[in-house]
Every structure is written in structure tokens, then in C-alpha cells.
Write a protein that holds these residues in place. Structure first.
Motif: not given
Ligand SMILES: [Zn+2]
Length: 487
Positions: A255, A260, A366, A458-459
Motif C-alpha cells: 500500500h 501511493h 488504489m 486510506c486517506g
Molecule cells: Zn493510503
């Protein structure tokens, strides 16, 4: 219901066209979220939120305008279209470059996540019963378990998306899952174990059956047992060593160090102020840039069954795809939107633009960023390792703005000696530089060990949007890694 909504969405587009929009998309989104969490003997939270409305995005003179409302009337939608076109015109006066969209075929489709049990149809009492039993079991394991938590989350997104190009999508996605954690405290020493993953657990684009299959009651006892064992485990020493990462830790590694940095808006610097940039800049794409060694192949696959980043169409109406990001170690692809794909000269968006509500613009998220399986059985990989560590379940993470230097800590770790897992080790950490780290892979477990983990939080973005994404992985071995820093 969808019929009337579809009419309103079509009407919204007509309004935009009448006001001179060069392109517009209108989406109705109805989002239901249920979150239940237990802490020790108490129900800590039980939230059921419903949010529905319409968002209109307009392209005019090469700039975007966006407006949204939860008032589903023709009058309001007329106002909204006017406002979106005005914003686009105003933005175009200060734009640095003209926005264009990569081509995409036109679709008319109605689609739905296949679920056996709709999680919103299962009674609250049943869910509370499971969660309460989980924390009871963990707490009753030992008096040293001071905090036991359990979570259930389900989400349903109904999207009706029409574009002025003619695409008409009606899509229902549903996901659910949960997790448990125990914290043991003795003489000032604190240790936490979470299963099946940290950050609230593991989630899949499936029905309540996924939550049931997690077998959280057994997991709760295991978290209690292991957090107690960690209290008296030896601390990890600082050295260079071989490490094997388990599913949950590897999901986070993929991740942060592949997901990212392959987001194209980030690589283009659009996200710089808030979330950082990327070392995988467009000048490196398809230029034989070594992201890792030949064992490392990563894909962004929005079609893998059950993946939390699985859907049929993204929120620009681009069909779900599987695209290579890293091919046998070489950087070859991005997660992209129609706008960013066009900017760097790609033929087509990779279908990764999603909004987390009717009132948010779609940004690159993602899908399921997956590491392709290798050819090792897990037992054989351990047996083949003379000295090393097995680490799993993320405890802490830190990675720089360009996603190059990182340091991660895991909840659990076992020392490997002469091909066998031996004693438990606590406060385990490892550090690396992304291309060096993925260049040191010396074994990936095979298909039967491969599974998809889902993370619901996921921000990214400003205003922030917490996306749900997935990672398909199998345990993987890395050589000559710095471990035990800051112990
Ligand atoms: Zn993330």
C-alpha cells in the motif's frame, strides 16, 4: 427508485449542456455505513449513517466545476448545474493548462456486488452478540488484558452515473468485515495484537458471509494469548537480516511503497501540498526503471473477486481493469483518471477515479494493488531461511513524501533459525529504501498462500476522502534488511 433518479440525473446533464458545458457527468450516490465497535464490556459505538445526493461535474473552457446537493428536486438540480458551469468558467480564467480527457467507450449497464447475505439485512443484535463475545473471550483470557476491542463495518454505495458522452451506469457495491484486538499491560509494558489485521480488521467486497468467515471468536483468544506472550518476549536487536513479511504487514508495505507512489495525480505533483508526491515520476515510466527485481510484479486489479477495491465502473464511468504497475521489476504503469492519463499521453484511464460520496469529486484511489504470487510453499520458504525474522501485522509506519525511505513496525515477530520459526520477538521494526527493498526479494509464496486484504481507511484529498482499497499478497522474503532500529 432508480428510474426516477436516472431521470433526475439525465435532467442535470441537460441543464449543463444548455448552459454550454463541454462535458459533464452527474452522479447520484446513496451511501450507507454501519459501524459497530465494542471495547471491553461496553458497546463503544454504533453508527448507522445514510447520505444521499447528487453531484455534478462540468468541464468548460478546459477547467472543472463541481457542485452538489442533497435536495433531489429539479429546481435544485437546475441551480446546481448553473453553479457548476459558473465555477468551471471562473476556474478557466486562472487555469495553467487545459484539461482534456482520455477516451473511454460508452457503457449502459446495471451491476451489483454478488453477496450471499446483505450485511444490512442481518440484525444488529446478532452482530453485537458476536462482538461482545469476542471482547469477553479476550478479557477472560487473563487479567493482564486491559483493553479488548472488536469491530464490524459494512458499507453500501449505490451509484447512478450518467455522462454527456452517453454512459449510463447503475452500480451497487457492498462490503463488510471486522477485526479484534487485545492489549496486555504489565509493569508498564504494553503490547497489542490485532487480527486479522490492524486498523479495524479485514474487509472484502462481499456480504456478511465474509464477516462470518473471519472467525473472530477464535481470533480474539489468539490476540489475548499473543499479547501476553509479547510482554516477556526478547526485544529485537539491531542488525541486518533476512525478513519474511506475513499477509497483513505485506499489505501495508505494498500500500505505502507501491500503491501511493503509482497514483498519477501524486506523481504529477497535484497532491503535493497534502499527501506528498512520488519518486515514480512520469519520466521514469517504461524507461526500464528498476522498481524491484525480476520476481516483483505488481498489478492494479479492480476485478479480483472480493477485493475491497473491486467494482465494475469507476466514478468517471471507466470500466474496471487489471493493469500492470511493475512488470518483473520494471516500473510500467500508473493508477490514473481520464484527465491525468491524457496529461502524460496514456491512451486510456486505468479506471481508478472514485469519490467517497455524492458531494466529493472523484480522485485517483488504489483499486486492489496486488503482488503477483511466486513459487514457494510457506513452510519451504521458512525451511530455506538460515537466519531471519518473520514479521506480521502493522504496528507503526513512517514513509517520506516521495515514498522512498520507510520504517515500519510490526506487532508480532518470530526469529527464524536454521529453517525453523523459534522464539517470539517484540518491538520489531525494519527500514528500507523502496527500490532497494523490492530489489532484495528472494522468494514469494505461491497462489495457494495468496489472498486479498482490504483496508477501509486510506486517506487522501482535500477535503479528505477515506477510500476502501485492497491488496492481494502472499508472504514474501527480503534479504539484507536493516531491522531493530529504535529499540
Ligand atoms: Zn493510503
Amino acid at each position: 427508485m432508480s428510474g426516477n433518479l436516472a431521470d433526475l440525473v439525465t435532467y442535470a446533464l441537460k441543464c449543463c449542456e444548455l448552459r454550454g458545458a463541454d462535458y459533464a457527468d452527474a452522479k447520484f450516490m446513496d451511501t450507507h455505513i454501519e459501524l459497530i465497535s465494542f471495547k471491553n464490556e461496553s458497546l463503544e459505538s454504533m453508527n448507522r449513517t445514510k447520505k444521499r445526493g447528487i453531484g455534478i461535474r462540468v468541464l468548460k473552457n478546459g477547467s472543472w466545476g463541481f457542485a452538489s446537493t442533497n435536495e433531489l428536486t429539479r429546481d435544485k438540480v437546475t441551480e446546481l448545474a448553473e453553479s457548476a458551469v459558473k465555477i468551471a468558467k471562473a476556474s478557466s480564467l486562472v487555469r495553467k493548462f487545459e484539461i482534456e480527457l482520455a477516451d473511454e467507450p460508452i457503457y449502459e449497464d446495471t451491476v451489483k456486488t454478488p453477496v450471499k447475505k446483505d450485511p444490512f439485512e442481518v440484525g444488529i443484535d446478532e452482530k453485537i452478540g458476536v462482538l461482545q463475545e469476542c471482547t469477553n473471550r479476550a478479557k477472560s483470557y487473563s487479567e493482564s488484558i486491559k483493553v479488548a476491542t472488536s469491530n464490524f463495518i459494512a458499507r453500501k454505495d449505490h451509484l447512478v452515473l450518467h455522462t454527456t458522452e452517453g454512459t449510463k451506469i447503475d452500480q451497487l457495491t457492498i462490503w463488510s468485515g471486522g477485526g479484534v484486538a487485545s492489549t496486555a499491560i504489565e509493569s508498564g509494558e504494553v503490547q497489542t495484537r490485532s487480527l486479522p489485521a490492524s486498523f479495524r480488521g479485514d474487509f472484502q467486497t462481499r456480504g456478511y458471509e465474509h464477516f462470518e468467515e473471519l472467525n473472530l471468536l477464535e481470533a480474539a483468544e489468539k490476540t489475548a494469548k499473543e499479547s501476553i506472550e509479547l510482554l516477556t518476549a526478547k526485544k529485537m536487536v539491531q542488525e541486518r537480516s533476512t525478513i519474511i513479511l506475513g499477509h497483513s504487514q505485506l499489505a501495508l508495505q505494498v500500500h505505502e511503497s507501491c500503491g501511493h507512489p503509482t497514483e498519477l495525480d501524486r506523481a504529477l505533483g497535484y497532491e503535493a501540498a497534502y499527501a506528498g508526491t512520488s519518486f515514480l515520476t512520469p519520466d521514469l515510466l517504461n524507461k526500464n526503471f528498476k522498481y524491484g527485481n525480476e520476481l516483483v510484479t505488481m498489478v492494479a486489479d479492480a476485478t479480483v473477486p472480493g477485493g475491497l477495491g473491486t467494482f465494475f465502473y469507476d466514478h468517471e464511468g471507466v470500466k474496471a481493469q487489471s493493469n500492470l504497475l511493475v512488470d518483473k521489476g520494471i516500473f510500467v504503469g500508473y493508477l490514473s483518471s481520464r484527465e491525468t492519463a491524457k496529461t502524460v499521453g496514456l491512451e486510456r484511464s486505468s479506471g481508478a477515479a472514485r469519490s467517497m460520496g455524492y458531494d466529493k469529486i472523484p480522485i485517483i484511489r488504489m483499486t486492489n494493488v496486488n503482488l503477483k504470487p511466486g513459487d514457494w510453499n510457506f513452510d519451504e520458504l521458512i525451511a530455506d531461511t538460515k537466519e531471519g525474522y518473520f514479521l506480521d501485522t502493522n504496528r507503526s509506519w513512517s514513509i517520506d513524501d516521495i515514498r522512498m525511505n520507510f520504517q515500519f513496525g510490526s506487532e508480532i515477530c518470530y526469529r527464524i533459525k536454521n529453517g525453523e520459526m523459534t522464539e517470539m520477538v517484540k518491538n520489531s521494526t525494519y527500514t528500507g529504501i523502496t527500490p532497494e527493498f523490492w530489489g532484495s526479494v528472494s522468494g514469494i509464496c505461491k497462489e495457494k498462500e495468496w489472498r486479498v486484504f482490504g483496508t477501509p481507511n486510506c486517506g487522501k484529498g482535500e477535503p479528505g476522502q477515506a477510500a476502501y482499497v485492497g491488496h492481494g499478497i502472499a508472504p514474501t522474503r527480503f534479504e539484507n534488511v536493516r531491522v531493530g532500529i529504535l529499540n
